[in-house]
Structures are given as structure tokens and as C-alpha cells.
Scaffold this motif. Sequence first.
Motif, PDB file in Angstrom:
ATOM      1  N   TRP A   1      64.712  68.336  54.032  1.00 50.64           N
ATOM      2  CA  TRP A   1      63.760  67.572  55.123  1.00 50.64           C
ATOM      3  C   TRP A   1      64.408  68.193  56.606  1.00 50.64           C
ATOM      4  CZ3 TRP A   1      64.174  61.439  55.618  1.00 50.64           C
ATOM      5  CH2 TRP A   1      63.465  61.181  56.705  1.00 50.64           C
ATOM      6  N   SER A   2      63.765  68.791  57.503  1.00 47.97           N
ATOM      7  CA  SER A   2      64.384  69.380  58.593  1.00 47.97           C
ATOM      8  C   SER A   2      63.989  68.557  59.929  1.00 47.97           C
ATOM      9  CB  SER A   2      63.928  71.156  58.686  1.00 47.97           C
ATOM     10  OG  SER A   2      64.544  71.569  57.571  1.00 47.97           O
ATOM     11  N   LEU A   3      64.834  68.317  60.701  1.00 48.30           N
ATOM     12  CA  LEU A   3      64.522  67.744  62.140  1.00 48.30           C
ATOM     13  C   LEU A   3      64.575  68.841  63.060  1.00 48.30           C
ATOM     14  CD1 LEU A   3      65.673  65.033  60.254  1.00 48.30           C
ATOM     15  CD2 LEU A   3      64.724  63.789  62.245  1.00 48.30           C
ATOM     16  N   VAL A   4      63.619  69.153  63.784  1.00 46.41           N
ATOM     17  CA  VAL A   4      63.790  70.215  64.692  1.00 46.41           C
ATOM     18  C   VAL A   4      63.506  69.960  66.071  1.00 46.41           C
ATOM     19  CG1 VAL A   4      63.274  71.792  62.523  1.00 46.41           C
ATOM     20  CG2 VAL A   4      61.213  71.043  64.219  1.00 46.41           C
ATOM     21  N   THR A   5      64.092  70.653  66.826  1.00 46.49           N
ATOM     22  CA  THR A   5      63.952  70.909  68.360  1.00 46.49           C
ATOM     23  C   THR A   5      64.086  72.257  68.882  1.00 46.49           C
ATOM     24  OG1 THR A   5      64.875  70.039  70.573  1.00 46.49           O
ATOM     25  CG2 THR A   5      66.529  70.631  68.911  1.00 46.49           C
ATOM     26  N   GLY A   6      64.186  72.449  70.135  1.00 43.28           N
ATOM     27  CA  GLY A   6      64.050  73.897  70.542  1.00 43.28           C
ATOM     28  C   GLY A   6      63.878  73.720  72.218  1.00 43.28           C
TER      29      GLY A   6
ATOM     30  N   LEU B   1      58.939  77.733  60.452  1.00 45.91           N
ATOM     31  CA  LEU B   1      58.070  77.322  59.402  1.00 45.91           C
ATOM     32  C   LEU B   1      57.657  78.682  58.272  1.00 45.91           C
ATOM     33  CD1 LEU B   1      55.829  74.853  61.441  1.00 45.91           C
ATOM     34  CD2 LEU B   1      57.198  74.303  59.362  1.00 45.91           C
ATOM     35  N   SER B   2      57.758  79.640  58.996  1.00 48.60           N
ATOM     36  CA  SER B   2      57.358  80.562  57.912  1.00 48.60           C
ATOM     37  C   SER B   2      58.470  81.027  56.883  1.00 48.60           C
ATOM     38  CB  SER B   2      57.181  82.080  58.763  1.00 48.60           C
ATOM     39  OG  SER B   2      58.428  82.423  59.598  1.00 48.60           O
ATOM     40  N   ASN B   3      59.440  80.443  57.031  1.00 50.90           N
ATOM     41  CA  ASN B   3      60.774  80.401  56.068  1.00 50.90           C
ATOM     42  C   ASN B   3      60.251  79.650  54.883  1.00 50.90           C
ATOM     43  OD1 ASN B   3      62.215  82.092  57.759  1.00 50.90           O
ATOM     44  ND2 ASN B   3      63.209  80.424  58.498  1.00 50.90           N
ATOM     45  N   TYR B   4      59.167  78.985  54.782  1.00 51.77           N
ATOM     46  CA  TYR B   4      59.041  78.002  53.948  1.00 51.77           C
ATOM     47  C   TYR B   4      57.705  78.310  53.075  1.00 51.77           C
ATOM     48  CZ  TYR B   4      63.094  75.278  55.475  1.00 51.77           C
ATOM     49  OH  TYR B   4      64.294  75.071  55.517  1.00 51.77           O
TER      50      TYR B   4
ATOM     51  N   PRO C   1      58.312  71.950  44.956  1.00 46.41           N
ATOM     52  CA  PRO C   1      58.173  72.938  45.943  1.00 46.41           C
ATOM     53  C   PRO C   1      57.481  72.259  47.251  1.00 46.41           C
ATOM     54  CG  PRO C   1      56.431  72.804  44.352  1.00 46.41           C
ATOM     55  CD  PRO C   1      57.328  71.886  43.917  1.00 46.41           C
ATOM     56  N   TYR C   2      58.528  71.613  47.771  1.00 45.61           N
ATOM     57  CA  TYR C   2      57.925  70.892  49.216  1.00 45.61           C
ATOM     58  C   TYR C   2      59.110  70.768  50.038  1.00 45.61           C
ATOM     59  CZ  TYR C   2      54.770  68.837  45.605  1.00 45.61           C
ATOM     60  OH  TYR C   2      53.838  68.668  44.719  1.00 45.61           O
ATOM     61  N   HIS C   3      58.670  70.754  51.442  1.00 39.79           N
ATOM     62  CA  HIS C   3      59.691  70.724  52.396  1.00 39.79           C
ATOM     63  C   HIS C   3      58.932  69.711  53.622  1.00 39.79           C
ATOM     64  CE1 HIS C   3      63.467  71.661  54.338  1.00 39.79           C
ATOM     65  NE2 HIS C   3      62.899  71.799  55.314  1.00 39.79           N
TER      66      HIS C   3
ATOM     67  N   HIS D   1      50.694  78.776  51.556  1.00 38.82           N
ATOM     68  CA  HIS D   1      50.375  79.927  52.253  1.00 38.82           C
ATOM     69  C   HIS D   1      50.548  79.448  53.561  1.00 38.82           C
ATOM     70  CE1 HIS D   1      48.994  81.684  48.346  1.00 38.82           C
ATOM     71  NE2 HIS D   1      48.184  80.514  48.058  1.00 38.82           N
ATOM     72  N   GLY D   2      50.954  78.390  54.195  1.00 37.55           N
ATOM     73  CA  GLY D   2      51.121  78.227  55.502  1.00 37.55           C
ATOM     74  C   GLY D   2      49.763  77.725  56.107  1.00 37.55           C
TER      75      GLY D   2
END
Length: 336
Positions: free
Chosen positions: A209-214, A136-139, A177-179, A250-251
Motif C-alpha cells: 500500500w503506497s501513499l504518494v505525493t510529488g 505505477l509502471s513498477n507494478y 498480486p495486487y497493490h 497490464h496497467g
Amino acid sequence: MKHDVLRCLAGSMFLTAAAACWTPLDAASPQHLRGVVLDVLAPQHEVVVRHEAYGAMPAMTMLFRLSGSSHAPSLHAGDRIEAQVEERPGGAELSAVHVLPAKAPPSVLRNVRLLAVGDTLPNTRFIDQTGHPFALSNYLGKKVVLAFVYTRCRDPRMCPLISSNFHSLQRLIGDGPYHLVEVTLDPSYDTPPVLARYARAFDADPRRWSLVTGDPRAVLDFAAQFGIMPFPDPRVGLIHTERTVLVDAHGKIVDFVDEAGWDAEGVLSRLQAIDAVPSNPLARLDYELSKAAVAICGDSVARFSGLADLATVLLIIGGGGLLLYLLAGRIFREQI
């Protein structure tokens, strides 16, 4: 004569209220239940309980409604409880809930700090639907809308509805400017190829639009920091609360939306208001009314459309008042 009219009006109002609120009771006798509270859905007046076997019901994790005399805010995740459980038309209901002194073992719950408005998003490492590392810090520099879903959810009022709302929001934000980010609650199953198929079903553009796992532990710890702890239920899959998170450039967390049926235009207007960007005031009012309705009434008013439904309610109330007025006038004329 005047008193007769007043009594008639009062009786009519009482019958109207009783008809709206009355729910037939199930004749089945209550059963005694013991278990551990895993999650409290206070706005919906519901709890998730991992219970021991009772009656013909085997031990499992279930979602229960609380009776009117039981108070959700007095219960907490980890409480060991005993209660009476009855099958009602709307599902199993707990009453006479008593918290036992002993607590659940620490392994039952995730030991995390709950995040609040003003907190910075954790920088958990994920993998997105394209198989690339994601953080998320990449955005930073973009406003983020974050939600939690899982691809095997088949309840159209839950995860598919959130993803449908994300599809509408993706169209509205364009190249702004959105994600958008959806985090899976089923990381063991929702691998990047599975998420990629789900993304195609909702026409998700990976640039926006990101869908994330891990790693399952890291992903579920991340979700738990937002008060979301999914639990398997053999009837419906995963039981979990609904929470969409709005994040500034700013996160930092600026707002929570605790329903699945939010309106894309209202959310966009809230995001635009963060930086005092001109936004649609009616959409913003609609957003705030919807949030207030869910806070008061719970998820039973999911998809409440704010202004439109408020106007409908006022028309119904006004029509009911006019009907009572005409009825009272007729009775009054007959008494003369």
C-alpha cells in the motif's frame, strides 16, 4: 363502493409518496449568483462554483446542489453561469441556472485528457511515504487499486472512509498480486513524513500500500485526468469528487467506483474477475448493485451494501403493501 376503496388506496399511496419526498422550504428570499463552474458532480446533482460575492456571502468556492429543474449534465467545467441561490435545510441550492456565452480563462482549469476504461495509466513520477521514488509502471504484473485522498480531510464519509476501506482490502489481498495506491490531493502539505504518519494511522504496509505525493503540478494534473479537480473551501477544506480506479496487470483501467463507501470484498471480487479467477459471486453481485445504486441515486446512497440493503428495501415495500392490503380489507368490510 369499489370506487371508494380504490380512491382510498390511491390517496394512501399519494400521501405515503408525498411524506417521503416532501422537504420543507426555507422562507429566505433567493439571491442572484454569478460565477464559474469548476466541477460537475452529475450523480450527486451538485456543482462546484467559484462565485462572486452575493448577499452577505463573500466571493469564494462552494459546493451547491441543483434544483430539480436544473440539469447537471447540461453544465460543464469552465461555464460562466448566473443563477438564483437559496439556503435550504440540506445546503445552498441553485435554480434558474443560465450559462453565459463567455467561458472562464484557460488558467482556471487543467488542460488534460480525461481517461476512460481501457486507457493505460499515465506514468507520472511520485514519491511514496518512505521518501522513495514511485511510478505505477513498477507494478505491471499486479492489479492496482488507485484512489485519491488528502490527510487533512476530517469528513468521516470521505477520505478516512476510503483509507479504512483500503485497510480492509489490504487484509483481504494478503500477499496476492495486487497493490494499493492513494494519491494525495494536497501535495504541498502532504510531504512523505506527513503521509508516513497517515499511513501508520491506517496500518498501511508499504510493500502492499503506497501513499504518494510529488510535484504539485504533476500530481494535480494526474488527478485531473480522472476527473478529479480539488478546490479549497473555507468551510470544509478541499472539495473533490470521489473516484477509485481498478487497474489490470497490464496497467489498463478496467473500472471506476464513484463513491467513497465501496465494499472491500466486492472490489476484490471485481479484481479477481479480471483474469477469470474464481471469486465470491455474492460479493460481485453486491458490488454491481452498489455501483448501480450510486449511478442512479448519487452519493446519497454511499455505503449502500447491495444485497443487504436491497433485501431491506424489499421488506419495507412488502410490509407497506401488506399494511395497505389490510387497511383496504378493513375499509371494504366496513362499507358492506
